[in-house]
Scaffold this motif. Structure first.
Motif, PDB file in Angstrom:
ATOM      1  N   GLU A  47       9.634  -5.248  -1.587  1.00  0.00           N
ATOM      2  CA  GLU A  47       8.829  -5.745  -0.467  1.00  0.00           C
ATOM      3  C   GLU A  47       8.462  -7.228  -0.763  1.00  0.00           C
ATOM      4  OE1 GLU A  47       8.039  -1.426  -0.826  1.00  0.00           O
ATOM      5  OE2 GLU A  47       8.865  -2.951  -2.141  1.00  0.00           O
ATOM      6  N   GLU A  48       8.528  -7.729  -1.992  1.00  0.00           N
ATOM      7  CA  GLU A  48       7.999  -9.068  -2.156  1.00  0.00           C
ATOM      8  C   GLU A  48       9.290  -9.973  -1.846  1.00  0.00           C
ATOM      9  OE1 GLU A  48       5.462  -9.255  -6.160  1.00  0.00           O
ATOM     10  OE2 GLU A  48       7.496  -8.558  -6.451  1.00  0.00           O
ATOM     11  N   TYR A  49      10.353  -9.599  -1.880  1.00  0.00           N
ATOM     12  CA  TYR A  49      11.669 -10.382  -1.197  1.00  0.00           C
ATOM     13  C   TYR A  49      11.436 -10.388   0.195  1.00  0.00           C
ATOM     14  CZ  TYR A  49      14.179 -11.282  -5.628  1.00  0.00           C
ATOM     15  OH  TYR A  49      14.613 -11.471  -6.834  1.00  0.00           O
ATOM     16  N   THR A  50      11.235  -9.374   0.881  1.00  0.00           N
ATOM     17  CA  THR A  50      11.050  -9.348   2.234  1.00  0.00           C
ATOM     18  C   THR A  50      10.032 -10.361   2.763  1.00  0.00           C
ATOM     19  OG1 THR A  50      11.965  -7.136   2.506  1.00  0.00           O
ATOM     20  CG2 THR A  50      10.645  -7.843   4.275  1.00  0.00           C
ATOM     21  N   ALA A  51       8.881 -10.450   2.113  1.00  0.00           N
ATOM     22  CA  ALA A  51       7.726 -11.086   2.600  1.00  0.00           C
ATOM     23  C   ALA A  51       8.066 -12.563   2.123  1.00  0.00           C
ATOM     24  CB  ALA A  51       6.468 -10.571   1.580  1.00  0.00           C
TER      25      ALA A  51
ATOM     26  N   VAL B 224      13.487 -13.851   1.566  1.00  0.00           N
ATOM     27  CA  VAL B 224      14.826 -13.977   0.714  1.00  0.00           C
ATOM     28  C   VAL B 224      15.507 -12.770   0.831  1.00  0.00           C
ATOM     29  CG1 VAL B 224      15.498 -14.587  -1.543  1.00  0.00           C
ATOM     30  CG2 VAL B 224      13.653 -15.693  -0.659  1.00  0.00           C
ATOM     31  N   PRO B 225      16.769 -12.922   0.715  1.00  0.00           N
ATOM     32  CA  PRO B 225      17.336 -11.552   0.805  1.00  0.00           C
ATOM     33  C   PRO B 225      17.385 -10.671  -0.430  1.00  0.00           C
ATOM     34  CG  PRO B 225      18.758 -13.540   1.892  1.00  0.00           C
ATOM     35  CD  PRO B 225      17.511 -13.869   1.128  1.00  0.00           C
ATOM     36  N   TRP B 226      17.520  -9.546  -0.317  1.00  0.00           N
ATOM     37  CA  TRP B 226      17.459  -8.758  -1.806  1.00  0.00           C
ATOM     38  C   TRP B 226      18.713  -8.642  -2.227  1.00  0.00           C
ATOM     39  CZ3 TRP B 226      14.551  -6.398  -5.280  1.00  0.00           C
ATOM     40  CH2 TRP B 226      14.844  -5.394  -5.908  1.00  0.00           C
ATOM     41  N   GLN B 227      19.931  -8.505  -1.484  1.00  0.00           N
ATOM     42  CA  GLN B 227      21.296  -8.585  -1.672  1.00  0.00           C
ATOM     43  C   GLN B 227      21.663  -9.813  -2.300  1.00  0.00           C
ATOM     44  OE1 GLN B 227      23.029  -5.683  -1.998  1.00  0.00           O
ATOM     45  NE2 GLN B 227      21.231  -4.492  -1.325  1.00  0.00           N
ATOM     46  N   GLY B 228      22.526  -9.812  -3.085  1.00  0.00           N
ATOM     47  CA  GLY B 228      23.044 -11.197  -3.775  1.00  0.00           C
ATOM     48  C   GLY B 228      21.883 -12.023  -4.616  1.00  0.00           C
TER      49      GLY B 228
ATOM     50  N   LEU C 111       0.861  -1.306   0.065  1.00  0.00           N
ATOM     51  CA  LEU C 111       0.040  -0.084   0.215  1.00  0.00           C
ATOM     52  C   LEU C 111       0.811   1.289  -0.151  1.00  0.00           C
ATOM     53  CD1 LEU C 111      -2.851  -1.043   2.577  1.00  0.00           C
ATOM     54  CD2 LEU C 111      -2.751  -1.153   0.040  1.00  0.00           C
ATOM     55  N   THR C 112       1.826   1.315   0.547  1.00  0.00           N
ATOM     56  CA  THR C 112       2.953   2.310   0.519  1.00  0.00           C
ATOM     57  C   THR C 112       4.314   1.805   0.049  1.00  0.00           C
ATOM     58  OG1 THR C 112       3.376   2.047   3.067  1.00  0.00           O
ATOM     59  CG2 THR C 112       1.677   3.562   2.360  1.00  0.00           C
ATOM     60  N   PRO C 113       4.623   1.543  -1.290  1.00  0.00           N
ATOM     61  CA  PRO C 113       5.675   1.070  -1.651  1.00  0.00           C
ATOM     62  C   PRO C 113       6.921   1.889  -1.739  1.00  0.00           C
ATOM     63  CG  PRO C 113       4.393   1.714  -3.481  1.00  0.00           C
ATOM     64  CD  PRO C 113       3.633   2.019  -2.339  1.00  0.00           C
ATOM     65  N   ALA C 114       7.999   1.557  -1.016  1.00  0.00           N
ATOM     66  CA  ALA C 114       9.273   2.386  -0.948  1.00  0.00           C
ATOM     67  C   ALA C 114       9.753   3.052  -2.091  1.00  0.00           C
ATOM     68  CB  ALA C 114      10.257   1.307  -0.091  1.00  0.00           C
ATOM     69  N   GLU C 115       9.667   2.106  -3.155  1.00  0.00           N
ATOM     70  CA  GLU C 115      10.178   2.364  -4.653  1.00  0.00           C
ATOM     71  C   GLU C 115       8.927   2.162  -5.756  1.00  0.00           C
ATOM     72  OE1 GLU C 115      13.346  -0.062  -5.680  1.00  0.00           O
ATOM     73  OE2 GLU C 115      14.414   0.147  -3.694  1.00  0.00           O
ATOM     74  N   GLY C 116       8.919   3.191  -6.587  1.00  0.00           N
ATOM     75  CA  GLY C 116       7.897   3.169  -7.579  1.00  0.00           C
ATOM     76  C   GLY C 116       7.924   2.058  -8.621  1.00  0.00           C
TER      77      GLY C 116
END
Length: 318
Positions: free
Chosen positions: A123-127, A130-134, A44-49
């Motif tokens: 946000e999908e990786y967080t949910a 799974v790490p975003w980095q790497g 609902l409030t994405p950090a990135e567009g």
């Protein structure tokens, strides 16, 4: 040129019965392929567009699972190739993914194209935990595991992220040595990986100079790896913004009349194995209008086919 459409799975089309019926109807139009996409959530409030500086379409919040949607498409069709553009493959262990993809290849009797991407939404990786980095290294090892499962009689893998003891993993896919793997991405690193490891590139409709620069990276990488660059496939996705009046020629890679959009796609498709993927899910809420627009794109793009393909398409549509 080959012509594909999106499997209807988002917004008002996120209904299994409707999805299956539309896949059957799209195949009857004479297209070559059907493709699913992958969304996990809509913050609902994405950090990135959304990529391109726009807001993410509201209907992406309502979606069918891509692999199950492919299963629907497989049972609703007989001829078309079935692929993912793109599947965010890093959200599940690769051995589990290999089992699902093998099953889809068996259900479809060898019609599966495995299209994989890294996604763009943190946000999908967080949910998914799974790490975003790497992500690049995780994708490389995912491809290693898929190859081990699909190509080897006795499967074994030891890597930084996953360990598979020497095992039997059956059945194998219908397609040998594996279902074709196509990779997405628009960076030099992504295109280098396409040339080195994949059967093709999940691209997008874009200005030609940008396309030529990126594709040169894949070609050079394939040649360095001793692979046949001419055998690499390209699938050009367009999420069209269809206008009644002609649009600015500088925008016709994504916006304009159907003829303008198709003229640009024809310019991009310089090889017989090139394919276009037209995603019409943001253009209408009506199943009939979806099919009408698909037929319009088919008619325009068919101008680049040989006479035999035109006749086959006409007979199937009737």
């Amino acid at each position: 040129m080959r012509i594909g459409f999106s499997v209807p799975q988002f917004g008002p089309f996120a209904d299994p019965d409707r999805t299956a019926a539309l896949c059957t109807a799209l195949e009857a139009l004479g297209c070559h392929s059907l493709w699913v996409a992958d969304r996990l959530l809509a913050p609902l409030t994405p950090a990135e567009g959304y990529p391109g500086g726009k807001e993410m379409p509201v209907r992406y919040a309502t979606h069918l699972d891509p692999l199950l949607a492919l299963g629907l498409a497989a049972t609703a069709t007989e001829r078309v190739r079935l692929g993912s553009s793109t599947l965010n493959a890093l959200w599940q262990p690769p051995l589990v993914l290999a089992r699902a993809l093998t099953t889809l290849d068996l259900i479809s009797h060898g019609r599966l194209d495995v299209g994989i991407g890294l996604g763009w939404m943190r946000e999908e990786y967080t949910a998914a935990g799974v790490p975003w980095q790497g992500r690049g290294a995780r994708l490389e090892e995912t491809l290693d595991v898929l190859d081990a499962v699909w190509r080897s009689e006795r499967v074994v893998h030891t890597g930084p992220l996953w360990t598979i003891p020497e095992s039997t993993v059956l059945p194998k896919p219908v397609q040998t040595p594996r279902p074709p793997v196509l990779l997405g991405g628009f960076t030099p690193y992504a295109l280098e990986r396409v040339g080195r490891r994949a059967e093709g590139w999940l691209a997008a409709s874009m200005p030609l100079p940008y396309l030529q620069g990126l594709w040169a990276v894949a070609v050079e990488a394939a040649e360095r790896a001793g692979r046949d660059a001419a055998a690499l496939r390209r699938v050009f996705r367009v999420n069209p913004e269809i206008t009644a009046a002609p649009a600015d020629p500088a925008e016709t890679h994504h916006r304009g009349t159907v003829r303008q959009l198709c003229d640009h796609l024809r310019l991009m498709c310089s090889a017989e194995t090139d394919e276009v993927l037209v995603d019409l899910q943001l253009t209408t809420d009506s199943p009939q209008e979806y099919l009408d627009r698909a037929a319009e794109f088919m008619a325009e793009l068919a101008e680049s086919w040989d006479e035999r393909d035109r006749l086959v398409c006409t007979e199937r549509a009737v």
